[in-house]
Motif scaffolding. Structure first.
Motif, PDB file in Angstrom:
ATOM      1  N   THR A   1       3.386   9.004  10.103  1.00 31.32           N
ATOM      2  CA  THR A   1       1.915   8.895   9.574  1.00 31.32           C
ATOM      3  C   THR A   1       1.562   7.896   8.676  1.00 31.32           C
ATOM      4  O   THR A   1       2.454   7.604   7.640  1.00 31.32           O
ATOM      5  CB  THR A   1       1.550  10.373   8.958  1.00 31.32           C
ATOM      6  OG1 THR A   1       1.820  11.396  10.007  1.00 31.32           O
ATOM      7  CG2 THR A   1      -0.014  10.093   8.795  1.00 31.32           C
ATOM      8  N   LEU A   2       0.589   7.072   9.031  1.00 31.15           N
ATOM      9  CA  LEU A   2      -0.008   6.122   7.741  1.00 31.15           C
ATOM     10  C   LEU A   2      -0.993   6.509   7.017  1.00 31.15           C
ATOM     11  O   LEU A   2      -1.857   7.148   7.455  1.00 31.15           O
ATOM     12  CB  LEU A   2      -0.692   4.756   8.471  1.00 31.15           C
ATOM     13  CG  LEU A   2       0.322   3.784   9.154  1.00 31.15           C
ATOM     14  CD1 LEU A   2       1.269   4.549  10.408  1.00 31.15           C
ATOM     15  CD2 LEU A   2      -0.518   2.827   9.937  1.00 31.15           C
TER      16      LEU A   2
ATOM     17  N   LYS B   1      -4.875   0.316   7.671  1.00 28.61           N
ATOM     18  CA  LYS B   1      -4.085   1.273   8.770  1.00 28.61           C
ATOM     19  C   LYS B   1      -4.522   1.049  10.062  1.00 28.61           C
ATOM     20  O   LYS B   1      -3.774   0.953  10.983  1.00 28.61           O
ATOM     21  CB  LYS B   1      -4.390   2.838   8.209  1.00 28.61           C
ATOM     22  CG  LYS B   1      -4.019   3.209   6.841  1.00 28.61           C
ATOM     23  CD  LYS B   1      -4.341   4.585   6.590  1.00 28.61           C
ATOM     24  CE  LYS B   1      -5.744   5.154   6.331  1.00 28.61           C
ATOM     25  NZ  LYS B   1      -6.483   4.307   5.734  1.00 28.61           N
ATOM     26  N   SER B   2      -5.623   0.845  10.465  1.00 23.62           N
ATOM     27  CA  SER B   2      -6.329   0.773  11.846  1.00 23.62           C
ATOM     28  C   SER B   2      -5.799  -0.568  12.404  1.00 23.62           C
ATOM     29  O   SER B   2      -5.413  -0.864  13.536  1.00 23.62           O
ATOM     30  CB  SER B   2      -7.841   0.853  11.761  1.00 23.62           C
ATOM     31  OG  SER B   2      -8.355   1.982  11.568  1.00 23.62           O
ATOM     32  N   THR B   3      -5.823  -1.666  11.358  1.00 25.85           N
ATOM     33  CA  THR B   3      -5.126  -2.946  11.812  1.00 25.85           C
ATOM     34  C   THR B   3      -3.806  -2.787  12.423  1.00 25.85           C
ATOM     35  O   THR B   3      -3.419  -3.529  13.200  1.00 25.85           O
ATOM     36  CB  THR B   3      -5.486  -4.032  10.815  1.00 25.85           C
ATOM     37  OG1 THR B   3      -6.818  -4.011  10.305  1.00 25.85           O
ATOM     38  CG2 THR B   3      -5.012  -5.277  10.932  1.00 25.85           C
ATOM     39  N   ILE B   4      -2.956  -2.150  11.410  1.00 16.99           N
ATOM     40  CA  ILE B   4      -1.764  -1.914  11.852  1.00 16.99           C
ATOM     41  C   ILE B   4      -1.429  -1.544  13.317  1.00 16.99           C
ATOM     42  O   ILE B   4      -0.731  -1.721  14.151  1.00 16.99           O
ATOM     43  CB  ILE B   4      -0.764  -1.159  10.835  1.00 16.99           C
ATOM     44  CG1 ILE B   4      -0.963  -1.991   9.683  1.00 16.99           C
ATOM     45  CG2 ILE B   4       0.638  -0.859  11.587  1.00 16.99           C
ATOM     46  CD1 ILE B   4      -0.109  -1.229   8.481  1.00 16.99           C
ATOM     47  N   LEU B   5      -2.180  -0.287  13.692  1.00 13.82           N
ATOM     48  CA  LEU B   5      -2.226   0.609  14.729  1.00 13.82           C
ATOM     49  C   LEU B   5      -2.572  -0.376  15.863  1.00 13.82           C
ATOM     50  O   LEU B   5      -1.859  -0.462  17.150  1.00 13.82           O
ATOM     51  CB  LEU B   5      -2.948   1.757  14.618  1.00 13.82           C
ATOM     52  CG  LEU B   5      -2.460   2.793  13.973  1.00 13.82           C
ATOM     53  CD1 LEU B   5      -3.417   4.006  13.666  1.00 13.82           C
ATOM     54  CD2 LEU B   5      -1.172   3.221  14.138  1.00 13.82           C
ATOM     55  N   LYS B   6      -3.704  -0.980  15.807  1.00  9.07           N
ATOM     56  CA  LYS B   6      -4.062  -1.976  16.841  1.00  9.07           C
ATOM     57  C   LYS B   6      -3.100  -2.979  17.368  1.00  9.07           C
ATOM     58  O   LYS B   6      -3.136  -3.547  18.387  1.00  9.07           O
ATOM     59  CB  LYS B   6      -5.623  -2.531  16.416  1.00  9.07           C
ATOM     60  CG  LYS B   6      -6.655  -1.491  16.359  1.00  9.07           C
ATOM     61  CD  LYS B   6      -8.085  -1.858  16.124  1.00  9.07           C
ATOM     62  CE  LYS B   6      -9.152  -0.814  16.279  1.00  9.07           C
ATOM     63  NZ  LYS B   6     -10.451  -1.494  15.627  1.00  9.07           N
TER      64      LYS B   6
ATOM     65  N   THR C   1      -7.914  13.364  13.611  1.00 11.59           N
ATOM     66  CA  THR C   1      -8.586  14.414  13.118  1.00 11.59           C
ATOM     67  C   THR C   1     -10.004  14.183  12.671  1.00 11.59           C
ATOM     68  O   THR C   1     -10.574  15.199  11.842  1.00 11.59           O
ATOM     69  CB  THR C   1      -7.675  15.260  11.858  1.00 11.59           C
ATOM     70  OG1 THR C   1      -7.333  14.220  10.990  1.00 11.59           O
ATOM     71  CG2 THR C   1      -6.396  15.615  12.465  1.00 11.59           C
ATOM     72  N   ALA C   2     -10.695  13.147  12.344  1.00 16.69           N
ATOM     73  CA  ALA C   2     -11.521  12.795  11.723  1.00 16.69           C
ATOM     74  C   ALA C   2     -12.970  13.687  11.821  1.00 16.69           C
ATOM     75  O   ALA C   2     -13.415  13.768  11.093  1.00 16.69           O
ATOM     76  CB  ALA C   2     -11.918  11.343  11.866  1.00 16.69           C
ATOM     77  N   TYR C   3     -13.058  13.980  13.249  1.00 18.30           N
ATOM     78  CA  TYR C   3     -14.394  14.536  13.414  1.00 18.30           C
ATOM     79  C   TYR C   3     -14.144  16.031  13.965  1.00 18.30           C
ATOM     80  O   TYR C   3     -14.869  16.771  14.359  1.00 18.30           O
ATOM     81  CB  TYR C   3     -15.045  13.886  14.547  1.00 18.30           C
ATOM     82  CG  TYR C   3     -15.490  12.425  14.336  1.00 18.30           C
ATOM     83  CD1 TYR C   3     -16.151  12.017  13.386  1.00 18.30           C
ATOM     84  CD2 TYR C   3     -14.742  11.654  15.158  1.00 18.30           C
ATOM     85  CE1 TYR C   3     -16.456  10.846  13.127  1.00 18.30           C
ATOM     86  CE2 TYR C   3     -14.808   9.958  14.741  1.00 18.30           C
ATOM     87  CZ  TYR C   3     -15.827   9.762  13.923  1.00 18.30           C
ATOM     88  OH  TYR C   3     -16.173   8.580  13.609  1.00 18.30           O
TER      89      TYR C   3
ATOM     90  N   SER D   1      -2.540   7.610  12.193  1.00 15.93           N
ATOM     91  CA  SER D   1      -3.029   7.535  10.690  1.00 15.93           C
ATOM     92  C   SER D   1      -3.916   8.722  10.360  1.00 15.93           C
ATOM     93  O   SER D   1      -4.601   9.256  11.178  1.00 15.93           O
ATOM     94  CB  SER D   1      -4.041   6.377  10.683  1.00 15.93           C
ATOM     95  OG  SER D   1      -4.924   6.309  11.426  1.00 15.93           O
ATOM     96  N   LEU D   2      -3.773   9.340   9.191  1.00 18.20           N
ATOM     97  CA  LEU D   2      -4.438  10.268   8.824  1.00 18.20           C
ATOM     98  C   LEU D   2      -4.982  10.301   7.391  1.00 18.20           C
ATOM     99  O   LEU D   2      -4.570   9.377   6.753  1.00 18.20           O
ATOM    100  CB  LEU D   2      -3.820  11.698   8.834  1.00 18.20           C
ATOM    101  CG  LEU D   2      -3.098  12.232   9.819  1.00 18.20           C
ATOM    102  CD1 LEU D   2      -2.188  13.502   9.786  1.00 18.20           C
ATOM    103  CD2 LEU D   2      -4.375  12.778  10.683  1.00 18.20           C
TER     104      LEU D   2
END
Length: 367
Positions: A34-35, A43-48, A168-170, A197-198
């Motif tokens: 988990t990031l 975090k999103s840049t790493i995942l993408k 889990t954001a929404y 990521s969380l």
């Protein structure tokens, strides 16, 4: 055990400019990474970048024995599933059709689903409790419902690696727990390696085998959750100047009231925690004791008060603790009896109550 997912000296960013450099990590098959980190940390840049949504600036990503940079798209689609909600805008599709997209890497040129494919779609939707949404138009769903449908689509791919950005954001608390249970089951039972990521630190600590702390131009920390907690990295990661992260409970406590204590709380065995939080909400500084070192109240009290009197665990409270607590009690205008039963080991708390009454200090039983 050999690494299944690995990055070596990976640098990620935009337009050829590296934002985060030298990301090197390895993850065994069936583990969850988990990031975590502040908003905008990357975090999103790493995942993408891991999933080829963005080109790597430098370095490499390997899944199994395959370098992602040269992996054929269809073969990658069979092994890597991605849940990045900002990339999905299906028009005029039902939820069942969106979920079925996860089976397309396995279909023929006509893209026709077999009865087995349809059964996999049904089971995936059932697994995330989205079966009642099957005939609904995807475009009409709430954000939380979309997350569940997109997770079902990823499950349909039967991936070896599953990558999720803020899944889990929404979701409400029930669906957060159910989603993370699904991920944990996929990892443990099917050997799926999960990278996500969380924002919820408490959930990240509970579900992850490893944490990647993202801050600044390099990785701030990487390791097992218990190691990250022991080193108090979370507070530094988020630059917490007020409040505190409680590693025992995996929760955040708001900042403590300032000033000399006005209320003394006699507690222990968890009876004090709700009293402490009530006083904290009212911004009333307090003192508390006598608490055993291993008491659940002690962990919370230390975050919310600068005046906590403790005693060694598993033995009778010493007289010096009583004297320290008595001095604090007599300086307060009010005493709260948290309701902790008094026995042989904590009998001095009973003496504190008697002292308060003898000196005419008002005593309230709980708040």
């Amino acid at each position: 055990m050999d690494a299944f997912f690995k990055t070596e000296h990976m640098a990620v960013g935009y337009n050829g400019q590296a934002l985060i450099r030298d990301i090197s990590l390895s993850l065994e098959k069936g583990k969850i990474l988990t990031l975590i980190g502040p908003n905008g940390a990357g975090k999103s840049t790493i995942l993408k970048s891991i999933t080829r949504q963005l080109a790597l600036i430098r370095g490499s990503v390997t899944v199994g024995s395959n370098d992602l940079a040269s992996w054929p798209a269809k073969q990658m689609a069979k092994s890597v599933a991605v849940v990045l909600t900002d990339r999905v805008r299906p028009e005029l599709m039902t939820c069942a059709e969106v979920v079925a997209m996860g089976r397309y890497p396995y279909t023929n040129l006509m893209g026709k689903l077999t009865p087995e494919d349809k059964e996999i779609v049904r089971r995936a939707m059932e697994r995330v409790h989205a079966q009642d949404l099957a005939l609904r138009a995807f475009a009409t769903l709430s954000d939380g419902q979309r997350q569940r449908v997109l997770l079902a689509r990823a499950i349909c791919q039967e991936p070896e690696l599953l990558v999720l950005d803020e899944p889990t954001a929404y979701l409400d608390i029930r669906h957060k727990i159910e989603l993370l249970d699904v991920l944990r089951d996929m990892a443990r039972e099917q050997g799926t390696t999960v990278v996500l990521s969380l924002h919820e630190i408490d959930l990240a600590m509970k579900v992850s085998d490893y944490l990647l702390c993202v801050k600044g131009e390099t990785i701030y920390a990487y390791g097992k959750p218990e190691d990250i907690v022991e080193k108090h990295i979370v507070e530094k990661l988020y630059d917490m100047e007020t409040g505190a992260y409680n590693p025992l409970f995996g929760s955040v406590e708001l900042s403590r009231p300032q000033g000399e204590p006005e209320v003394f709380v006699i507690a222990g065995a968890g009876f004090g925690a709700p009293v402490y939080r009530h006083l904290q909400k009212q911004r009333i500084p307090f003192a508390t004791g006598i608490l055993f070192e291993n008491d659940v109240d002690t962990q919370i009290a230390r975050e919310l008060s600068a005046h906590v009197v403790t005693a060694p665990a598993f033995e009778e409270m010493p007289r010096r603790a009583f004297e320290e607590a008595a001095a604090l009690l007599l300086s307060c205008r009010h005493v709260v009896d948290g309701g902790t039963p008094v026995g042989s080991l904590n009998r001095l708390n009973g003496e504190l109550l008697r002292l308060a009454r003898e000196r005419g200090i008002p005593v309230t039983e709980k708040l």
